[in-house]
Design a protein around this motif. Sequence first.
Motif, PDB file in Angstrom:
ATOM      1  N   ASP A  30      53.054 -41.414 143.352  1.00 16.91           N
ATOM      2  CA  ASP A  30      53.309 -39.998 143.081  1.00 16.91           C
ATOM      3  C   ASP A  30      54.678 -39.540 143.564  1.00 16.91           C
ATOM      4  O   ASP A  30      55.036 -38.371 143.404  1.00 16.91           O
ATOM      5  N   TYR A  31      55.434 -40.456 144.148  1.00 17.82           N
ATOM      6  CA  TYR A  31      56.669 -40.062 144.809  1.00 17.82           C
ATOM      7  C   TYR A  31      57.850 -40.938 144.396  1.00 17.82           C
ATOM      8  O   TYR A  31      57.683 -42.093 144.025  1.00 17.82           O
ATOM      9  N   TYR A  84      57.939 -35.642 146.143  1.00 18.08           N
ATOM     10  CA  TYR A  84      56.718 -35.618 145.341  1.00 18.08           C
ATOM     11  C   TYR A  84      57.020 -35.345 143.878  1.00 18.08           C
ATOM     12  O   TYR A  84      57.768 -34.408 143.552  1.00 18.08           O
ATOM     13  N   GLY A  85      56.452 -36.165 143.005  1.00 21.60           N
ATOM     14  CA  GLY A  85      56.558 -35.936 141.577  1.00 21.60           C
ATOM     15  C   GLY A  85      57.945 -36.124 140.998  1.00 21.60           C
ATOM     16  O   GLY A  85      58.219 -35.699 139.881  1.00 21.60           O
TER      17      GLY A  85
END
Length: 126
Positions: A31-32, A100-101
């Motif tokens: 996710d990172y 994140y993302g």
Amino acid sequence: EVQLVESGGGLVQAGGSLRLSCAGSGFTIDDYAIGWFRQATGKEREGVACVTSINGDTYYADSVKDRFTISDDKDKSTVYLEINNLKPENTAVYYCAAAYGKSKSTMRYHLPFDYFGQGTRVTVSS
């Protein structure tokens, strides 16, 4: 709670190699984007390498291309930075960080990261 713990720093002679580790917990690495930064005494922190974990895309600062390699082991939630042919000017505290993302572009375009570790010191003697 997201935690990043760096290790692997130390004192090394010029020309030597090191592998720094960034062990993550409290999050899913896919996710990172995970990046490595360094900060030498009296200088600003600079991003040196970044990986988009979900697809393995990487980014390197021009100053470290060909000598630095970033990689990850998702099973261990760990990101590595291998540094070859170390030079005295590589002396710095090395930090890992997570966004994140995001993708490797986070570092390329100097965008903010969400979490930083405490750093590991690398000292290169001439």
